[in-house]
Design a protein around this motif. Structure first.
Motif, mmCIF file in Angstrom:
data_model
loop_
_atom_site.group_PDB
_atom_site.id
_atom_site.type_symbol
_atom_site.label_atom_id
_atom_site.label_comp_id
_atom_site.label_asym_id
_atom_site.label_seq_id
_atom_site.Cartn_x
_atom_site.Cartn_y
_atom_site.Cartn_z
ATOM 1 N N SER A 193 0.815 -1.221 0.000
ATOM 2 C CA SER A 193 0.000 0.000 0.000
ATOM 3 C C SER A 193 0.845 1.267 0.000
ATOM 4 O O SER A 193 0.433 2.296 -0.511
ATOM 5 C CB SER A 193 -0.936 0.016 1.205
ATOM 6 O OG SER A 193 -1.860 -1.035 1.096
ATOM 7 N N TRP A 211 2.039 3.331 -3.517
ATOM 8 C CA TRP A 211 1.507 4.516 -4.199
ATOM 9 C C TRP A 211 2.340 5.735 -3.844
ATOM 10 O O TRP A 211 2.633 6.572 -4.688
ATOM 11 C CB TRP A 211 0.042 4.732 -3.841
ATOM 12 C CG TRP A 211 -0.841 3.591 -4.247
ATOM 13 C CD1 TRP A 211 -1.730 2.934 -3.447
ATOM 14 C CD2 TRP A 211 -0.935 2.964 -5.532
ATOM 15 N NE1 TRP A 211 -2.362 1.946 -4.150
ATOM 16 C CE2 TRP A 211 -1.899 1.944 -5.438
ATOM 17 C CE3 TRP A 211 -0.300 3.162 -6.750
ATOM 18 C CZ2 TRP A 211 -2.238 1.125 -6.526
ATOM 19 C CZ3 TRP A 211 -0.637 2.345 -7.831
ATOM 20 C CH2 TRP A 211 -1.592 1.352 -7.703
ATOM 21 N N ASP A 212 2.739 5.823 -2.584
ATOM 22 C CA ASP A 212 3.616 6.901 -2.142
ATOM 23 C C ASP A 212 4.943 6.833 -2.902
ATOM 24 O O ASP A 212 5.466 7.846 -3.362
ATOM 25 C CB ASP A 212 3.839 6.777 -0.627
ATOM 26 C CG ASP A 212 4.728 7.860 -0.069
ATOM 27 O OD1 ASP A 212 4.493 9.040 -0.366
ATOM 28 O OD2 ASP A 212 5.669 7.524 0.660
ATOM 29 N N LEU A 222 4.756 8.208 -6.389
ATOM 30 C CA LEU A 222 4.834 9.670 -6.400
ATOM 31 C C LEU A 222 6.272 10.138 -6.231
ATOM 32 O O LEU A 222 6.729 11.056 -6.911
ATOM 33 C CB LEU A 222 3.942 10.259 -5.303
ATOM 34 C CG LEU A 222 2.444 10.181 -5.548
ATOM 35 C CD1 LEU A 222 1.663 10.520 -4.276
ATOM 36 C CD2 LEU A 222 2.030 11.093 -6.684
ATOM 37 N N ALA A 280 1.187 16.523 -3.291
ATOM 38 C CA ALA A 280 0.252 15.398 -3.385
ATOM 39 C C ALA A 280 0.735 14.233 -2.526
ATOM 40 O O ALA A 280 -0.060 13.591 -1.835
ATOM 41 C CB ALA A 280 0.096 14.965 -4.845
ATOM 42 N N ALA A 281 2.027 13.969 -2.549
ATOM 43 C CA ALA A 281 2.581 12.871 -1.742
ATOM 44 C C ALA A 281 2.368 13.146 -0.254
ATOM 45 O O ALA A 281 1.989 12.243 0.501
ATOM 46 C CB ALA A 281 4.065 12.688 -2.046
ATOM 47 N N ARG A 338 0.023 15.046 1.085
ATOM 48 C CA ARG A 338 -1.411 14.916 1.377
ATOM 49 C C ARG A 338 -1.823 13.443 1.403
ATOM 50 O O ARG A 338 -2.622 13.027 2.236
ATOM 51 C CB ARG A 338 -2.241 15.693 0.362
ATOM 52 C CG ARG A 338 -2.139 17.205 0.537
ATOM 53 C CD ARG A 338 -3.099 17.973 -0.350
ATOM 54 N NE ARG A 338 -2.975 17.693 -1.765
ATOM 55 C CZ ARG A 338 -2.072 18.250 -2.571
ATOM 56 N NH1 ARG A 338 -1.190 19.116 -2.100
ATOM 57 N NH2 ARG A 338 -2.043 17.946 -3.853
ATOM 58 N N TRP A 339 -1.260 12.630 0.490
ATOM 59 C CA TRP A 339 -1.585 11.207 0.471
ATOM 60 C C TRP A 339 -1.109 10.528 1.751
ATOM 61 O O TRP A 339 -1.847 9.754 2.362
ATOM 62 C CB TRP A 339 -0.962 10.526 -0.748
ATOM 63 C CG TRP A 339 -1.028 9.028 -0.628
ATOM 64 C CD1 TRP A 339 0.004 8.165 -0.471
ATOM 65 C CD2 TRP A 339 -2.216 8.227 -0.620
ATOM 66 N NE1 TRP A 339 -0.458 6.882 -0.358
ATOM 67 C CE2 TRP A 339 -1.824 6.887 -0.449
ATOM 68 C CE3 TRP A 339 -3.575 8.515 -0.727
ATOM 69 C CZ2 TRP A 339 -2.728 5.841 -0.390
ATOM 70 C CZ3 TRP A 339 -4.469 7.462 -0.668
ATOM 71 C CH2 TRP A 339 -4.045 6.147 -0.505
ATOM 72 N N ARG A 340 0.126 10.819 2.184
ATOM 73 C CA ARG A 340 0.649 10.199 3.409
ATOM 74 C C ARG A 340 -0.241 10.561 4.597
ATOM 75 O O ARG A 340 -0.554 9.706 5.431
ATOM 76 C CB ARG A 340 2.089 10.626 3.663
ATOM 77 C CG ARG A 340 3.094 9.881 2.798
ATOM 78 C CD ARG A 340 4.503 10.152 3.213
ATOM 79 N NE ARG A 340 4.936 11.507 2.936
ATOM 80 C CZ ARG A 340 5.531 11.887 1.821
ATOM 81 N NH1 ARG A 340 5.770 11.018 0.865
ATOM 82 N NH2 ARG A 340 5.888 13.130 1.645
ATOM 83 N N ARG A 366 -3.438 11.433 4.514
ATOM 84 C CA ARG A 366 -4.736 10.787 4.327
ATOM 85 C C ARG A 366 -4.633 9.297 4.620
ATOM 86 O O ARG A 366 -5.488 8.716 5.282
ATOM 87 C CB ARG A 366 -5.196 11.011 2.895
ATOM 88 C CG ARG A 366 -6.522 10.431 2.554
ATOM 89 C CD ARG A 366 -6.832 10.737 1.108
ATOM 90 N NE ARG A 366 -8.208 10.498 0.815
ATOM 91 C CZ ARG A 366 -8.786 10.818 -0.297
ATOM 92 N NH1 ARG A 366 -8.092 11.422 -1.248
ATOM 93 N NH2 ARG A 366 -10.046 10.565 -0.503
ATOM 94 N N PHE A 367 -3.591 8.655 4.119
ATOM 95 C CA PHE A 367 -3.392 7.226 4.305
ATOM 96 C C PHE A 367 -3.216 6.891 5.787
ATOM 97 O O PHE A 367 -3.764 5.918 6.279
ATOM 98 C CB PHE A 367 -2.166 6.777 3.504
ATOM 99 C CG PHE A 367 -1.925 5.299 3.530
ATOM 100 C CD1 PHE A 367 -2.760 4.435 2.839
ATOM 101 C CD2 PHE A 367 -0.866 4.772 4.232
ATOM 102 C CE1 PHE A 367 -2.539 3.071 2.852
ATOM 103 C CE2 PHE A 367 -0.640 3.404 4.254
ATOM 104 C CZ PHE A 367 -1.477 2.552 3.562
#
Length: 170
Positions: free
Chosen positions: A85, A88-89, A92, A138-139, A141-143, A145-146
């Motif tokens: 999982s 995805w990070d 990026l 984006a990375a 924000r993804w981290r 959020r994840f």
């Protein structure tokens, strides 16, 4: 495997093929996304009806991209794999690194005598800076959020953003 699962796996193969990844790589990702447990290389080959050599080659590429990671089962010497999982990070991060490398190439070309006025090179450097900053944001924000999702856990420390890499801060 159900017909629905097979359709999903094949759709993943076609999707990733359009992204420049071999179709089998996309099919492997699709299978691992559906798998509840780690899968051995031979099991992946059997389920996808492809050669173990093809799975082995594509697994190595998927590990490089960070979307697949090895797993082990105590007492079993076979090589197992799971969807990562955090991959995805990593994707990026790879995109940010690619933009940074392209920017350096163009900056080196601009530094050569007689090339300082090349508008296309300067625009490319500017685009790379913009895109790298966007991807870094984006990375991040993804981290965030994840990490907030129940049942998820980031296994790696966040990497520095493009801005932090350029300035040397963390």
């Amino acid at each position: 495997m159900s017909a629905e699962e097979e359709r999903f796996i094949e759709s993943m193969g076609l999707f990733f093929e359009r992204q420049g990844v071999p179709r089998i790589g996309g099919r492997i990702l699709g299978l691992l996304l559906l798998a509840d447990e780690p899968l051995a290389l031979g099991e992946i080959a059997r389920l996808l009806r492809v050669s173990p050599a093809s799975v082995s080659t594509n697994i190595r590429q998927l590990q490089t991209s960070g979307t697949v990671e090895p797993a082990s089962i105590p007492g079993d010497r076979r090589h197992y794999y799971v969807f990562n999982s955090v991959g995805w990070d990593h994707r990026l991060e790879l995109a940010v690194s690619a933009m940074d490398a392209l920017s350096r190439l163009c900056q080196d070309a601009l530094a050569s005598p007689g090339r300082g006025k090349r508008v296309k090179l300067r625009e490319t450097v500017e685009f790379c800076a913009f895109y790298s900053e966007e991807l870094s944001g984006a990375a991040e924000r993804w981290r965030a959020r994840f990490a907030r999702k129940p049942g998820t856990q980031a296994t790696r420390a966040p990497s520095p953003s493009a801005r932090q890499r350029r300035s040397g801060t963390r």
